[in-house]
Design a protein around this motif. Structure first.
Motif, PDB file in Angstrom:
ATOM      1  N   ASP A  63       1.073  -0.889  -0.330  1.00 14.64           N
ATOM      2  CA  ASP A  63      -0.073  -0.237   0.280  1.00 14.64           C
ATOM      3  C   ASP A  63       0.275   1.082  -0.276  1.00 14.64           C
ATOM      4  N   ARG A  64       1.595   1.187   1.031  1.00 14.19           N
ATOM      5  CA  ARG A  64       2.833   2.229   0.910  1.00 14.19           C
ATOM      6  C   ARG A  64       3.590   3.051  -0.259  1.00 14.19           C
ATOM      7  N   LEU A  65       3.518   1.558  -1.186  1.00 11.11           N
ATOM      8  CA  LEU A  65       4.269   1.619  -2.234  1.00 11.11           C
ATOM      9  C   LEU A  65       4.267   2.163  -3.392  1.00 11.11           C
ATOM     10  N   ALA A  66       2.674   1.747  -3.249  1.00 15.04           N
ATOM     11  CA  ALA A  66       1.440   1.121  -4.666  1.00 15.04           C
ATOM     12  C   ALA A  66       1.333   3.028  -5.378  1.00 15.04           C
ATOM     13  N   GLY A  67       1.889   4.322  -4.741  1.00 17.03           N
ATOM     14  CA  GLY A  67       2.001   5.633  -5.340  1.00 17.03           C
ATOM     15  C   GLY A  67       3.444   5.624  -6.262  1.00 17.03           C
ATOM     16  N   ASN A  68       4.685   4.525  -5.962  1.00 21.56           N
ATOM     17  CA  ASN A  68       5.596   4.873  -6.762  1.00 21.56           C
ATOM     18  C   ASN A  68       5.782   4.178  -7.726  1.00 21.56           C
ATOM     19  N   LEU A  69       5.890   4.295  -9.119  1.00 22.07           N
ATOM     20  CA  LEU A  69       6.150   3.815  -9.867  1.00 22.07           C
ATOM     21  C   LEU A  69       7.603   3.184  -9.984  1.00 22.07           C
ATOM     22  N   CYS A  70       8.287   2.171 -10.880  1.00 24.63           N
ATOM     23  CA  CYS A  70       9.369   1.957 -11.654  1.00 24.63           C
ATOM     24  C   CYS A  70       8.658   0.854 -12.578  1.00 24.63           C
ATOM     25  N   ARG A  71       9.548   1.480 -13.645  1.00 29.19           N
ATOM     26  CA  ARG A  71       9.434   0.585 -15.138  1.00 29.19           C
ATOM     27  C   ARG A  71      10.614  -0.207 -15.163  1.00 29.19           C
ATOM     28  N   CYS A  72      11.451  -0.003 -14.352  1.00 25.10           N
ATOM     29  CA  CYS A  72      13.168  -1.057 -14.998  1.00 25.10           C
ATOM     30  C   CYS A  72      13.115  -2.136 -14.152  1.00 25.10           C
ATOM     31  N   THR A  73      13.690  -1.878 -12.941  1.00 28.36           N
ATOM     32  CA  THR A  73      13.754  -2.974 -11.707  1.00 28.36           C
ATOM     33  C   THR A  73      12.666  -4.112 -10.858  1.00 28.36           C
ATOM     34  N   GLY A  74      11.548  -2.974 -11.026  1.00 30.47           N
ATOM     35  CA  GLY A  74      10.519  -4.107 -10.556  1.00 30.47           C
ATOM     36  C   GLY A  74      10.851  -4.107  -9.296  1.00 30.47           C
ATOM     37  N   TYR A  75       9.282  -3.932  -8.700  1.00 28.82           N
ATOM     38  CA  TYR A  75       8.333  -3.462  -7.409  1.00 28.82           C
ATOM     39  C   TYR A  75       9.521  -5.270  -6.446  1.00 28.82           C
ATOM     40  N   ALA A  76       9.859  -5.694  -7.011  1.00 25.26           N
ATOM     41  CA  ALA A  76       9.981  -6.690  -5.694  1.00 25.26           C
ATOM     42  C   ALA A  76      11.460  -6.864  -5.103  1.00 25.26           C
ATOM     43  N   PRO A  77      12.559  -6.569  -5.392  1.00 24.57           N
ATOM     44  CA  PRO A  77      13.637  -5.996  -4.681  1.00 24.57           C
ATOM     45  C   PRO A  77      13.085  -5.159  -3.729  1.00 24.57           C
TER      46      PRO A  77
END
Length: 493
Positions: free
Chosen positions: A127-141
């Motif tokens: 929830d806390r990171l849903a407003g931060n977008l990443c298009r190369c690393t991905g969210y898992a790390p």
């Protein structure tokens, strides 16, 4: 205008337009370029900073945060998240260890969001990171890094105390209504969404250049001032008005910043119900209703992002009159009452009566939303948001049903939808089909009756046919859940 606040632990005084954004000021006037501009509308999170006020620290979007909202606050940018001697914050070290960054453009915003959650002791990382977008690393790390830093102690330098007593040179007096200055000739918010704020020549080249700011400290002072300045733009969270400047390039003219009026941020729980001040944020409202109305709390969790929920107010969500604003259907289903004020005069109406037509609300000049009351109920509320994405998406429709049972028979029911008409509205024919019957007995007739209650439109989010079918699906879901879950987060085969 001179604006004083703490920046990365040091007192600063900025000479700037009150409607300049914090993002622009940081980058252009202070050389703090770690805070990035991505979408410039509060969606991507690359501009996230930590702002501390009397309510504690919050992660906010600097791109739609006006400088006029900052006096007496403490701001911490990514440059201030590491220690004064360069010691890394635990989330920064974890991001390195977990390989949570590639191109790095989004990383400062992620780090700011993670550091704020760490400061608050929050562990709901998705929830806390849903407003931060990443298009190369991905969210898992990145999520792994947030989890790895959970148990680390909060560094001493992160404990900002908001210096609310900081004098703000040139700030408009607001001790009482008699001392409030008078201005005229600007536009309104918190009541009508569509009127354009100040479309003069300065709006195109330098948004907000001519803005004149008023910062009321008391509700009475503001009410008196607003009668004299009914066309003023009212700013609380700026999650909507901010885009008028960053995307619409509007000159807002005279602006009243309402985030210092403590009376508008109160939630009062009594035997008769819950009275919510218009300045209560969506995040705070979610906490206040979570135990009594868990389905509403889950709906509020899907408002924008954490950064938006920490800024957006319930008064702004109601008063801009959007036909797809998600709070209104839930509150209408609960039978909420709206408190309006003009000067010393107050009136109360059913929330559903506030929405007259598209872009038109029952609010006179100089009148504003003061609070909303949710009456105490023994019934059950179910809220269902239909959108293409789960997080941070605008509803195709939002359906909310509140019902009370006498044994297995529906004794009373209120059904409200957003996205099915030019305003949020109840479904009286569908309601009538359920009353005095079991839910399953009234379902077929109620589904058919929705075509009498609504004639939805097709637009970029959904076709009219889809909306009608989805609304019928909401009624089916309400009947199917019976006494089971009050919300559905995932459907599995």
């Amino acid at each position: 205008m001179q604006i004083s606040f703490l920046l990365n632990g040091e007192t600063v005084t900025a000479e700037t337009r009150p409607t300049a954004t914090l993002l622009d000021w940081l980058r252009e006037s202070r050389g703090l370029t770690g805070t990035k501009e991505g979408c410039n509308e509060g969606d991507c999170g690359a501009c996230t900073v930590i702002v501390t006020d009397a309510g504690g620290p919050r992660a906010l979007n600097a791109c739609i945060l006006f400088m006029g909202q900052l006096p007496g606050r403490a701001v911490r940018t990514v440059e201030g998240i590491s220690g004064p001697d360069g010691t890394l914050h635990p989330v920064q070290r974890a991001m390195i260890d977990a390989h949570g960054s590639q191109c790095g453009f989004c990383t400062p915003g992620f780090v700011a969001s993670m550091a704020c959650a760490h400061l608050q002791g929050a562990t709901d990382h998705d929830d806390r990171l849903a407003g931060n977008l990443c298009r190369c690393t991905g969210y898992a790390p990145i999520v792994r890094a947030a989890r790895a830093a959970e148990s680390a102690p909060v560094p001493d330098w992160m404990h900002d105390v908001a210096p609310m007593s900081l004098a703000v040179p040139g700030e408009a007096p607001d001790v009482s209504g008699d001392t409030a200055p008078s201005h005229a000739g600007v536009a309104a918010d918190w009541g009508h969404r569509d009127p354009v704020a100040g479309t003069g020549a300065s709006g195109a080249g330098d948004p907000g250049q001519g803005a004149d700011a008023y910062r009321p400290r008391t509700l009475d002072a503001f009410a008196t001032w607003y009668v004299e300045n009914p066309e003023a733009t009212l700013v609380a969270g700026a999650t909507d008005v901010g885009l008028w400047v960053t995307k619409g390039l509007r000159d807002l003219g005279t602006v009243a910043f309402l985030n210092d009026i403590a009376e508008m941020t109160q939630v009062d729980v009594s035997e008769s119900g819950i009275r919510v001040g218009a300045g209560v944020t969506v995040a705070a409202l979610r906490t206040a209703v979570a135990e009594r109305y868990p389905s509403l709390a889950e709906l509020l969790r899907r408002f924008g992002s954490q950064q938006v929920r920490e800024a957006a107010t319930i008064g702004g969500n109601i008063a801009n009159g959007s036909p797809i604003g998600d709070a209104a259907p839930a509150l209408i289903a609960l039978g909420a009452r709206l408190h309006l004020r003009r000067g010393a005069d107050r009136r109360e109406i059913a929330l559903e009566d506030f929405f007259v037509d598209y872009g038109n609300q029952d609010r006179g000049p100089g009148e504003f939303v003061e609070a909303v009351t949710i009456p105490r109920s023994t019934g059950r509320l179910e809220c269902h948001k239909i959108s293409k994405r789960f997080d941070q998406d605008i509803s195709a429709l939002c359906g909310c049903v509140h019902f009370e049972m006498d044994g297995d028979v529906v004794s009373d029911i209120r059904i409200a939808f957003g996205g099915m008409a030019g305003t949020p509205r109840r479904a009286p024919a569908a309601e009538a089909a359920f009353r005095g019957r079991r839910l399953d007995e009234g379902l077929a007739e109620a589904k058919a009756a929705l075509a009498q209650d609504f004639t939805p439109l097709s637009d970029m989010r959904a076709s009219a046919g889809y909306r009608l079918d989805a609304a019928r699906g909401v009624l089916e879901r309400v009947c199917d859940t019976g006494t089971g879950p009050r919300h559905v987060l995932e459907v599995q085969a």
